[in-house]
Design a protein around this motif. Structure first.
Motif, PDB file in Angstrom:
ATOM      1  N   PHE A  89      83.639 -36.809 -68.551  1.00 49.78           N
ATOM      2  CA  PHE A  89      84.310 -35.578 -68.164  1.00 49.78           C
ATOM      3  C   PHE A  89      84.725 -35.788 -66.723  1.00 49.78           C
ATOM      4  N   VAL A  90      86.021 -35.852 -66.477  1.00 55.49           N
ATOM      5  CA  VAL A  90      86.555 -36.244 -65.177  1.00 55.49           C
ATOM      6  C   VAL A  90      87.226 -35.039 -64.519  1.00 55.49           C
ATOM      7  N   TYR A  91      86.915 -34.839 -63.257  1.00 55.04           N
ATOM      8  CA  TYR A  91      87.494 -33.747 -62.475  1.00 55.04           C
ATOM      9  C   TYR A  91      88.302 -34.340 -61.331  1.00 55.04           C
ATOM     10  N   TYR A  92      89.546 -33.826 -61.153  1.00 61.48           N
ATOM     11  CA  TYR A  92      90.412 -34.254 -60.057  1.00 61.48           C
ATOM     12  C   TYR A  92      90.601 -33.059 -59.118  1.00 61.48           C
ATOM     13  N   PRO A  93      89.827 -32.994 -58.015  1.00 64.94           N
ATOM     14  CA  PRO A  93      89.825 -31.812 -57.151  1.00 64.94           C
ATOM     15  C   PRO A  93      91.175 -31.354 -56.598  1.00 64.94           C
ATOM     16  N   PRO A  94      92.082 -32.244 -56.167  1.00 63.86           N
ATOM     17  CA  PRO A  94      93.331 -31.741 -55.584  1.00 63.86           C
ATOM     18  C   PRO A  94      94.154 -30.829 -56.514  1.00 63.86           C
ATOM     19  N   THR A  95      94.086 -31.071 -57.807  1.00 67.03           N
ATOM     20  CA  THR A  95      94.832 -30.218 -58.741  1.00 67.03           C
ATOM     21  C   THR A  95      93.898 -29.334 -59.575  1.00 67.03           C
ATOM     22  N   GLU A  96      92.590 -29.502 -59.371  1.00 71.00           N
ATOM     23  CA  GLU A  96      91.567 -28.775 -60.131  1.00 71.00           C
ATOM     24  C   GLU A  96      91.719 -28.984 -61.637  1.00 71.00           C
ATOM     25  N   THR A  97      92.114 -30.195 -62.013  1.00 72.52           N
ATOM     26  CA  THR A  97      92.335 -30.540 -63.413  1.00 72.52           C
ATOM     27  C   THR A  97      91.145 -31.329 -63.941  1.00 72.52           C
ATOM     28  N   CYS A  98      90.799 -31.068 -65.213  1.00 77.80           N
ATOM     29  CA  CYS A  98      89.695 -31.766 -65.866  1.00 77.80           C
ATOM     30  C   CYS A  98      90.226 -32.586 -67.036  1.00 77.80           C
ATOM     31  N   TYR A  99      89.550 -33.686 -67.310  1.00 75.87           N
ATOM     32  CA  TYR A  99      89.943 -34.597 -68.381  1.00 75.87           C
ATOM     33  C   TYR A  99      88.723 -34.963 -69.206  1.00 75.87           C
ATOM     34  N   TRP A 100      88.920 -35.097 -70.518  1.00 73.90           N
ATOM     35  CA  TRP A 100      87.877 -35.560 -71.446  1.00 73.90           C
ATOM     36  C   TRP A 100      88.333 -36.917 -71.947  1.00 73.90           C
ATOM     37  N   ILE A 101      87.586 -37.958 -71.631  1.00 73.91           N
ATOM     38  CA  ILE A 101      87.943 -39.314 -72.051  1.00 73.91           C
ATOM     39  C   ILE A 101      86.825 -39.871 -72.909  1.00 73.91           C
ATOM     40  N   ASP A 102      87.136 -40.160 -74.156  1.00 69.35           N
ATOM     41  CA  ASP A 102      86.158 -40.775 -75.047  1.00 69.35           C
ATOM     42  C   ASP A 102      85.738 -42.115 -74.452  1.00 69.35           C
ATOM     43  N   ALA A 103      84.443 -42.400 -74.515  1.00 73.34           N
ATOM     44  CA  ALA A 103      83.931 -43.643 -73.920  1.00 73.34           C
ATOM     45  C   ALA A 103      84.604 -44.878 -74.501  1.00 73.34           C
ATOM     46  N   SER A 104      85.010 -44.823 -75.756  1.00 72.41           N
ATOM     47  CA  SER A 104      85.661 -45.983 -76.374  1.00 72.41           C
ATOM     48  C   SER A 104      87.058 -46.235 -75.811  1.00 72.41           C
ATOM     49  N   ASP A 105      87.645 -45.258 -75.125  1.00 80.06           N
ATOM     50  CA  ASP A 105      88.969 -45.431 -74.516  1.00 80.06           C
ATOM     51  C   ASP A 105      88.890 -46.044 -73.121  1.00 80.06           C
ATOM     52  N   ALA A 106      87.699 -46.044 -72.527  1.00 76.21           N
ATOM     53  CA  ALA A 106      87.546 -46.495 -71.146  1.00 76.21           C
ATOM     54  C   ALA A 106      87.124 -47.961 -71.082  1.00 76.21           C
ATOM     55  N   ASN A 107      87.556 -48.626 -70.012  1.00 75.48           N
ATOM     56  CA  ASN A 107      87.085 -49.999 -69.800  1.00 75.48           C
ATOM     57  C   ASN A 107      85.759 -49.956 -69.044  1.00 75.48           C
ATOM     58  N   ASP A 128      98.145 -36.522 -69.356  1.00 82.20           N
ATOM     59  CA  ASP A 128      98.239 -35.316 -70.190  1.00 82.20           C
ATOM     60  C   ASP A 128      97.588 -35.495 -71.563  1.00 82.20           C
ATOM     61  N   ALA A 129      97.457 -36.720 -72.035  1.00 79.51           N
ATOM     62  CA  ALA A 129      96.803 -36.965 -73.329  1.00 79.51           C
ATOM     63  C   ALA A 129      95.295 -36.710 -73.256  1.00 79.51           C
ATOM     64  N   TYR A 130      94.728 -36.752 -72.052  1.00 86.04           N
ATOM     65  CA  TYR A 130      93.293 -36.574 -71.872  1.00 86.04           C
ATOM     66  C   TYR A 130      92.914 -35.238 -71.228  1.00 86.04           C
ATOM     67  N   GLU A 131      93.901 -34.451 -70.844  1.00 93.17           N
ATOM     68  CA  GLU A 131      93.597 -33.205 -70.144  1.00 93.17           C
ATOM     69  C   GLU A 131      92.741 -32.289 -71.013  1.00 93.17           C
ATOM     70  N   PHE A 132      91.679 -31.767 -70.422  1.00 96.01           N
ATOM     71  CA  PHE A 132      90.759 -30.903 -71.156  1.00 96.01           C
ATOM     72  C   PHE A 132      91.327 -29.493 -71.218  1.00 96.01           C
ATOM     73  N   THR A 133      91.530 -29.018 -72.440  1.00 98.10           N
ATOM     74  CA  THR A 133      92.100 -27.678 -72.641  1.00 98.10           C
ATOM     75  C   THR A 133      91.109 -26.743 -73.307  1.00 98.10           C
ATOM     76  N   GLY A 134      89.854 -27.148 -73.395  1.00 96.21           N
ATOM     77  CA  GLY A 134      88.822 -26.310 -73.989  1.00 96.21           C
ATOM     78  C   GLY A 134      88.313 -26.826 -75.317  1.00 96.21           C
ATOM     79  N   THR A 135      89.094 -27.658 -75.967  1.00103.30           N
ATOM     80  CA  THR A 135      88.701 -28.219 -77.261  1.00103.30           C
ATOM     81  C   THR A 135      88.289 -29.668 -77.068  1.00103.30           C
ATOM     82  N   ILE A 136      87.158 -30.025 -77.674  1.00 99.01           N
ATOM     83  CA  ILE A 136      86.699 -31.417 -77.598  1.00 99.01           C
ATOM     84  C   ILE A 136      87.440 -32.215 -78.648  1.00 99.01           C
ATOM     85  N   PRO A 137      88.130 -33.285 -78.246  1.00 94.93           N
ATOM     86  CA  PRO A 137      88.890 -34.093 -79.208  1.00 94.93           C
ATOM     87  C   PRO A 137      87.976 -34.771 -80.235  1.00 94.93           C
ATOM     88  N   ASN A 138      88.454 -34.910 -81.441  1.00 93.71           N
ATOM     89  CA  ASN A 138      87.683 -35.590 -82.506  1.00 93.71           C
ATOM     90  C   ASN A 138      87.958 -37.065 -82.475  1.00 93.71           C
TER      91      ASN A 138
END
Length: 138
Positions: A89-107, A128-138
């Motif tokens: 779960f990644v937070y970018y403070p300057p834009t206050e945006t959160c991202y959900w990245i499945d561990a299998s997508d990360a290096n 934008d493909a990872y931006e957290f909008t409240g729903t956990i991706p399957n």
């Protein structure tokens, strides 16, 4: 801005706020010995979450570490989260945006999220493909 512990605490607090306000149950593991910071229950499954703070890396990209860094007995250590977490779960403070990245997508070192590019290459991780909008991706 604060030290790395303060920054991490603020990111965890933001993650808890975003997840709970989206209707998810969040648990915090006791102690500091697990590779994950939170356990998230979406009503169907439990997810082990590692919270990370992103920073601006290059023009139109942000980056976050996908490994842990510690110093023990004066020696620097890096460890991956391989098999120990389900998502970042990644937070970018300057834009206050959160991202959900499945561990299998990360290096295993760092991951970049791109906002725009001159090219559309399959290896680009679009923010934008990872931006957290409240729903956990399957």
């Amino acid at each position: 801005m604060g030290n790395s512990k303060d920054i991490g605490d603020k990111t965890e607090a933001r993650a808890i706020s975003e997840l709970v306000s989206s209707g998810h149950s969040v648990s915090i593991p006791f102690g500091d010995n697990d590779k994950y910071d939170l356990v998230v229950d979406d009503g169907f499954r439990l997810y082990r979450i590692q919270c990370k703070t992103a920073w601006s890396n290059k023009e139109r990209t942000i980056r976050f570490n996908t490994h842990t860094q510690t110093t023990k007995d004066g020696a620097y250590h890096e460890e991956t989260y391989s098999g120990e977490i389900d998502a970042f779960f990644v937070y970018y403070p300057p834009t206050e945006t959160c991202y959900w990245i499945d561990a299998s997508d990360a290096n295993e070192q760092k991951m970049e999220l791109r906002f725009e590019s001159e090219i559309n290459h399959p290896s680009i991780n679009w923010a934008d493909a990872y931006e957290f909008t409240g729903t956990i991706p399957n």
